[in-house]
Design a protein around this motif. Structure first.
Motif, short mmCIF file in Angstrom:
data_model
loop_
_atom_site.label_atom_id
_atom_site.label_comp_id
_atom_site.label_asym_id
_atom_site.label_seq_id
_atom_site.Cartn_x
_atom_site.Cartn_y
_atom_site.Cartn_z
N MET B 114 0.70 -1.29 0.02
CA MET B 114 0.13 -0.04 0.12
C MET B 114 0.97 1.16 0.03
N ILE B 115 0.22 2.17 -0.21
CA ILE B 115 0.80 3.68 -0.21
C ILE B 115 -0.05 4.49 0.98
N MET B 117 -1.64 7.25 0.61
CA MET B 117 -2.50 7.92 0.02
C MET B 117 -3.89 6.73 -0.14
N GLU B 120 -5.92 4.89 -3.21
CA GLU B 120 -5.07 4.76 -4.42
C GLU B 120 -4.77 3.26 -4.54
N SER B 121 -4.95 2.35 -3.38
CA SER B 121 -4.83 0.81 -3.95
C SER B 121 -5.87 0.37 -4.45
N PRO B 123 -7.51 1.23 -7.42
CA PRO B 123 -7.28 0.91 -8.86
C PRO B 123 -6.53 -0.03 -9.19
N VAL B 124 -5.31 0.04 -8.26
CA VAL B 124 -4.18 -1.14 -8.30
C VAL B 124 -4.86 -2.60 -8.35
#
Lengths: 327, 364
Positions: B114-115, B117, B120-121, B123-124
């Motif tokens: 993860m990050i 933000m 944002e995960s 869409p990944v």
């Protein structure tokens, strides 16, 4: 063999890589049924089917984010931004998700983000972007911008085969420019990332440039040769990251005068870094100030007289080169 | 499933919940002792959601967890040693000290890093699921986010894209009442986040996130839906963040009564009462499990404490991956060392996120 356009070279590169490697696929807005806003992927849907040529919703974060997810799985996605201006909508996926992935996890991310960049097409403030400086500044992504048809194909193939995120900026003004038509080798070739090329040899001034400005510089060099007897060397950087410092420095050591030309705005642009590099490393070789020709620090304008005034052109390049030569 | 198998499974779940809580309790202690220099985010009260959701998965499935999902990590075999090395910023941590917290992953075992933000995960997760669909696999991706992340554009883009593409993704929303100090009333204007599913054309349900068996049932249904090729599904797990956003946050914006109410619904206590009532957890078995949990946490902390810090000389390293062939993860031979993504090419050694043989902690 027939001469192809810059755009056809891009199309060939993607098609050949998709044929060669089943892990390569394309996703973006209108890339399938419509064949892309500029028809880069015309006929791809018929050849490769909807799973490898994916028409996406209007969702740059989902396009780039999905490409990141697929790349994590070992695929080699090509994420198309319909106009490169819209890359800002997916900025976080690039600078935080993609650029830091290998560095912090060890998982390589073979991903290409590409799209039409640059101005000169009356696109106005939202369809004319030169976004390279944002990504040039960001560690973890390679940035390339081809100026010729040969390079358009070879750099894209190298980008697709690279194991890192690569931002491939295609200049839309060059897409169908008749004078860029070129017969390309029938055999497979790549133009390696990180290698500049000297487009014209000279001993009085080095012009450092890339993208469409290469052609403006070549025209300026020709005029300076004819009218002033100046021998200008034109270096096409091709890759901004990795930057070919050796070719740049080798040229400047011979000419001792540098003019940097880019279409992006002046302040904090790629030229600023090139100037700093040369000031730091080649101070003793310089016989004049490092000079820059770039767009003014203003957003990209729409009306033709404004656009003409905004874009660096032959006239300005020649004028600044003369100042530098006289120094 | 036989009675004995069911009993084993339930105790396994209990063990993971206890291990998750114990790892976080120890992490907090390390933070208070000044041994963890950065932010510490824990998830007391989320164990039924994180463990229960991950227990529905099989080999080949993938999780896309967030910062409060230690329970998911542990269920999927992430190493407690690796987790502690992350917290203590060791040179042999999965991120080699480049990043902290639970920002770790290993694609060969289906864990996406993860990050910070949040959202944002998602869409990944769609991209991972897209590959599963392309490769005709019957695997799924389980992606989580909190109530706060549902307000991001990335959440919308991901759920919409997943639905349009009929991707095998299960979105688990951990609605824990607060995004930092922002209560859900300032985050969204619908009754339940599960209602969001309607707008994306996917099934959605809302479940008591402090009831591990209810979570498993609901997420299990969503996983079955995704696995059958019918596309994504959404499950909202209603739970509560009984501590601060981070350990530096006293969370005095939460009323003591509300916190107390949720503390009485503690998922571990509830499950323990259930197991005891069912005659599945004797006092002796419970002591055994507690001893096991303690030994795993002790081992993880000792390992991390004995591990070296990163070498400052490497500060500019590992920005770009080397050239070479890349395997499609999950295909036969994908871990052959000739592939650039088979090993951690930064170190030349195998990825170290997952539990190693010498730890042997993941199963009771």
């Amino acid at each position: 063999m027939t001469a192809v356009t810059y755009l056809e070279a891009i199309s060939q590169a993607i098609r050949e890589e998709m044929r060669r490697d089943e892990s390569v696929f394309l996703l973006g807005e209108d890339v399938g049924t419509y064949g892309g806003a500029f028809k880069v992927s015309a006929g791809f849907l018929e050849e490769f089917g909807p799973e490898r040529v994916i028409d996406t919703p209007m969702s740059e974060t989902a396009i780039i984010g999905s490409a990141v997810g697929a790349a994590l799985m070992g695929m080699r996605p090509i994420a198309e931004m319909q106009y490169i201006d819209f890359i800002t909508c997916g900025f976080d996926q690039i600078v935080n998700m993609a650029c830091k992935m290998y560095w912090r996890s060890g998982i390589p991310l073979p991903l290409v983000i590409r799209g039409p960049a640059g101005g000169g097409t009356h696109g106005g403030p939202f369809h004319s972007a030169s976004p390279e400086a944002w990504f040039f500044h960001t560690p973890g992504i390679k940035v390339v911008m081809p100026a010729t048809t040969y390079d358009a194909k070879g750099l894209l193939k190298a980008a697709i085969r690279d194991n890192n995120p690569v931002l491939y900026l295609e200049h839309k003004l060059l897409y169908r420019l008749p004078e860029l038509r070129e017969e390309l080798p029938s055999e497979d070739y790549v133009v390696p990332l990180g290698k500049a090329i000297i487009r014209r040899r000279g001993r009085h001034i080095t012009m450092l440039t890339y993208g469409a400005m290469v052609h403006q510089c070549l025209k300026a060099a020709e005029q300076l040769a004819t009218e002033d007897g100046l021998e200008v060397e034109v270096v096409d950087l091709r890759s901004l990251t990795p930057l070919d410092r050796e070719t740049i420095k080798e040229s400047v050591k011979r000419t001792n005068k540098v003019l940097i030309v880019h279409e992006d705005t002046l302040t904090g642009g790629v030229g600023a870094e090139l100037a700093a590099l040369l000031a730091e490393e080649l101070f003793d070789y310089l016989d004049g100030p490092i000079m820059r020709v770039a767009a003014p620090d203003a957003p990209y304008p729409y009306a033709p007289p404004l656009e003409m005034a905004y874009l660096p052109g032959v006239e300005r390049i020649v004028a600044v080169a003369r100042q530098l030569a006289a120094y | 499933m036989s009675e004995a198998e069911r009993a084993d499974l339930l105790l396994q779940i209990y063990y993971y919940m206890r291990l998750t809580r114990a790892m976080e309790d120890r992490t907090r202690t390390l933070f208070l002792q000044g041994r963890i220099v950065g932010g510490v985010y824990t998830a007391q009260g989320h164990e039924a959601t994180t463990v229960g959701a991950a227990m529905t998965l099989r080999d080949g499935d993938c999780i896309v967890p967030q910062h409060r999902d230690l329970g998911m990590h542990l269920v999927r075999g992430v190493s407690p040693r690796a987790v502690m090395c992350q917290w203590l910023a060791r040179g042999n941590a999965p991120t080699l000290g480049r990043d902290g917290q639970l920002h770790i992953g290993d694609m060969h075992h289906g864990v996406v890093p993860m990050i910070s933000m949040l959202g944002e995960s998602l869409p990944v997760a769609c991209g991972v699921a897209l590959v599963m669909k392309m490769r005709r696999r019957s695997t799924v991706v389980l992606a989580s986010c909190g109530d706060g992340a549902t307000s991001t554009g990335a959440f919308h883009e991901a759920l919409n894209f997943a639905s349009v593409q009929r991707l095998p993704v299960v979105f688990v929303i951990e609605n824990n009442g607060y995004a930092y100090s922002t209560p859900t009333a300032k985050q969204f204007a619908i009754e339940q986040l599960a209602q969001r599913a309607v707008a994306y054309g996917m099934p959605g349900e809302s479940v008591d996130g402090n009831d591990v068996l209810a979570v498993m049932e609901a997420v299990g249904r969503a996983v079955a839906h995704a696995r059958s090729g019918q596309g994504p599904a959404l499950v909202e797990c209603r739970t509560f963040r009984v501590r601060g956003h981070s350990e530096a946050d006293k969370a005095d914006y939460v009323s003591p009564a509300l916190r107390q109410e949720w503390l009485t619904r503690d998922p571990i206590k509830r499950f323990e009462e259930y197991l005891t009532a069912q005659g599945l957890l004797s006092a002796e078995r419970r002591r055994e499990i507690e001893a096991r949990v303690r030994s795993v946490v002790d081992d993880a902390v000792a390992f991390a404490e004995a591990s070296p810090p990163p070498d400052p000389a490497t500060v500019a390293d590992y920005v770009f991956a080397p050239d070479g062939p890349i395997a499609i993860v999950g295909e036969p031979g994908a871990t052959d060392p000739r592939y650039v993504n088979a090993l951690d090419t930064r170190t030349g050694r195998p990825f170290c996120t997952m539990s190693q043989v010498e730890e042997a902690v993941t199963r009771l």
